[in-house]
Design a protein around this motif. Structure first.
Motif, mmCIF file in Angstrom:
data_model
loop_
_atom_site.group_PDB
_atom_site.id
_atom_site.type_symbol
_atom_site.label_atom_id
_atom_site.label_comp_id
_atom_site.label_asym_id
_atom_site.label_seq_id
_atom_site.Cartn_x
_atom_site.Cartn_y
_atom_site.Cartn_z
ATOM 1 N N PHE A 161 0.836 -1.186 0.000
ATOM 2 C CA PHE A 161 0.000 0.000 0.000
ATOM 3 C C PHE A 161 0.875 1.242 0.000
ATOM 4 N N SER A 162 0.420 2.241 -0.704
ATOM 5 C CA SER A 162 1.146 3.502 -0.753
ATOM 6 C C SER A 162 0.884 4.299 0.519
ATOM 7 N N GLU A 163 1.680 5.343 0.710
ATOM 8 C CA GLU A 163 1.504 6.195 1.890
ATOM 9 C C GLU A 163 0.145 6.895 1.864
ATOM 10 N N GLU A 164 -0.296 7.208 0.672
ATOM 11 C CA GLU A 164 -1.599 7.878 0.562
ATOM 12 C C GLU A 164 -2.725 6.943 0.976
ATOM 13 N N GLU A 165 -2.598 5.661 0.645
ATOM 14 C CA GLU A 165 -3.643 4.710 1.027
ATOM 15 C C GLU A 165 -3.660 4.437 2.530
ATOM 16 N N LEU A 166 -2.518 4.577 3.174
ATOM 17 C CA LEU A 166 -2.426 4.274 4.603
ATOM 18 C C LEU A 166 -2.681 5.486 5.486
ATOM 19 N N LYS A 167 -2.946 6.629 4.898
ATOM 20 C CA LYS A 167 -3.224 7.811 5.700
ATOM 21 C C LYS A 167 -4.595 7.689 6.365
ATOM 22 N N PRO A 168 -4.701 8.152 7.595
ATOM 23 C CA PRO A 168 -6.023 8.130 8.252
ATOM 24 C C PRO A 168 -7.021 9.016 7.502
ATOM 25 N N GLN A 169 -8.222 8.505 7.375
ATOM 26 C CA GLN A 169 -9.255 9.240 6.660
ATOM 27 C C GLN A 169 -10.000 10.160 7.633
ATOM 28 N N PRO A 170 -10.266 11.380 7.208
ATOM 29 C CA PRO A 170 -10.992 12.304 8.106
ATOM 30 C C PRO A 170 -12.447 11.875 8.289
ATOM 31 N N MET A 171 -12.977 12.239 9.428
ATOM 32 C CA MET A 171 -14.382 11.960 9.710
ATOM 33 C C MET A 171 -15.267 12.951 8.929
ATOM 34 N N ILE A 172 -16.154 12.410 8.154
ATOM 35 C CA ILE A 172 -17.049 13.240 7.343
ATOM 36 C C ILE A 172 -18.424 13.253 8.014
ATOM 37 N N LYS A 173 -18.889 14.426 8.293
ATOM 38 C CA LYS A 173 -20.198 14.563 8.904
ATOM 39 C C LYS A 173 -21.279 14.343 7.853
ATOM 40 N N LYS A 174 -22.279 13.631 8.257
ATOM 41 C CA LYS A 174 -23.399 13.403 7.350
ATOM 42 C C LYS A 174 -24.212 14.686 7.198
ATOM 43 N N ALA A 175 -24.687 14.831 5.996
ATOM 44 C CA ALA A 175 -25.539 15.999 5.743
ATOM 45 C C ALA A 175 -26.877 15.837 6.464
ATOM 46 N N ARG A 176 -27.397 16.934 6.847
ATOM 47 C CA ARG A 176 -28.693 16.912 7.536
ATOM 48 C C ARG A 176 -29.784 16.456 6.576
ATOM 49 N N LYS A 177 -30.633 15.582 7.110
ATOM 50 C CA LYS A 177 -31.722 15.086 6.281
ATOM 51 C C LYS A 177 -32.758 16.181 6.043
ATOM 52 N N VAL A 178 -33.166 16.227 4.809
ATOM 53 C CA VAL A 178 -34.181 17.206 4.408
ATOM 54 C C VAL A 178 -35.508 16.469 4.241
ATOM 55 N N PHE A 179 -36.468 16.882 4.979
ATOM 56 C CA PHE A 179 -37.769 16.226 4.902
ATOM 57 C C PHE A 179 -38.476 16.652 3.619
ATOM 58 N N ILE A 180 -38.910 15.651 2.881
ATOM 59 C CA ILE A 180 -39.623 15.898 1.634
ATOM 60 C C ILE A 180 -41.028 15.298 1.776
ATOM 61 N N PRO A 181 -42.013 16.061 1.496
ATOM 62 C CA PRO A 181 -43.385 15.531 1.606
ATOM 63 C C PRO A 181 -43.622 14.397 0.604
ATOM 64 N N ASP A 182 -44.567 13.558 0.933
ATOM 65 C CA ASP A 182 -44.846 12.409 0.072
ATOM 66 C C ASP A 182 -45.366 12.828 -1.299
ATOM 67 N N ASP A 183 -46.055 13.947 -1.371
ATOM 68 C CA ASP A 183 -46.607 14.356 -2.663
ATOM 69 C C ASP A 183 -45.519 14.821 -3.632
ATOM 70 N N LEU A 184 -44.292 15.113 -3.115
ATOM 71 C CA LEU A 184 -43.179 15.523 -3.990
ATOM 72 C C LEU A 184 -42.252 14.366 -4.354
ATOM 73 N N LYS A 185 -42.498 13.184 -3.825
ATOM 74 C CA LYS A 185 -41.657 12.020 -4.129
ATOM 75 C C LYS A 185 -42.148 11.363 -5.407
ATOM 76 N N ASP A 186 -41.709 11.913 -6.531
ATOM 77 C CA ASP A 186 -42.111 11.387 -7.825
ATOM 78 C C ASP A 186 -41.109 10.349 -8.305
ATOM 79 N N ASP A 187 -41.261 9.895 -9.541
ATOM 80 C CA ASP A 187 -40.358 8.873 -10.108
ATOM 81 C C ASP A 187 -38.914 9.381 -10.198
ATOM 82 N N LYS A 188 -38.729 10.651 -10.506
ATOM 83 C CA LYS A 188 -37.386 11.218 -10.577
ATOM 84 C C LYS A 188 -36.711 11.174 -9.206
#
Length: 209
Positions: A114-141
């Motif tokens: 493994f290269s040095e880049e592969e062995l570097k510790p990965q930063p913690m990525i915060k999850k994006a906040r969930k956005v509530f979408i109403p059921d009437d906007l949940k179309d096929d797209k």
């Protein structure tokens, strides 16, 4: 053989009185005219022809500190990557299966690097906040985008887990190899110490090499 006969054959006068009265050759000193009986040993040991050395001459031995010939057989350098260290390491087949890509060659911790880049510790990525979408906007797209996003997230998690498993097995193998190398270094240092003691005793008795 008679002594007078032997002296006459070698050109030596039978008595010192005859040597004193005999004429010396022109251009030569009196001492070189005819050798005496006392010079017989040096005469017989000297070579007959001055240009040819005697075959029985003994060469002087190699003195201590004399350089060895330049055409010695020196070992060629060794590539460290070609050295195989005997390591008693047999990973679990289940762990190898979890570290290998399905349908491809089985993961080998002895060869994978493994290269040095592969062995570097990965930063913690915060999850994006969930956005509530109403059921009437949940179309096929929306559902198509959600399925695509879920598949990409699953591929990313699987690749990360695969890489983590490979690094874990590789680290386990390297620990075993490091332990074997340390033991080999300890054995070689012990042998080197014995050789140094032998060399020191030899130099103390016969001088430095």
């Amino acid at each position: 053989m008679d002594l007078e006969e032997f002296l006459s054959e070698n050109g030596i006068p039978p008595s010192p009185s005859q040597q004193d009265h005999s004429p010396h050759p022109a251009g030569l000193p009196p001492a070189a005219a005819a050798p005496s009986v006392m010079d017989l040993s040096s005469r017989t040991s000297a070579p007959i022809h001055p240009g040819i050395s005697s075959p029985t001459c003994v060469q002087s031995p190699v003195r201590p500190g004399q350089l060895l010939p330049a055409n010695r057989n020196t070992p060629s350098p060794i590539d460290p990557d070609t050295i195989q260290v005997p390591v008693g390491y047999e990973p679990d087949p289940a762990d190898l299966a979890l570290s290998s890509v399905p349908g491809q060659e089985m993961f080998d911790p002895r060869k994978r690097k493994f290269s040095e880049e592969e062995l570097k510790p990965q930063p913690m990525i915060k999850k994006a906040r969930k956005v509530f979408i109403p059921d009437d906007l949940k179309d096929d797209k929306y559902w198509a985008r959600r399925r695509k996003n879920n598949m990409a997230a699953k591929r990313s998690r699987d690749a990360r887990r695969l890489k983590e498993n490979q690094i874990a097995i590789r680290a386990s193998f390297l620990e075993k190899e490091n332990s074997a190398l340390r033991q080999e270094v300890a054995d070689l240092r012990k042998e080197l110490g014995k050789c140094k003691n032998i060399l020191a005793k030899y130099e103390a008795r016969h001088g430095p090499l």
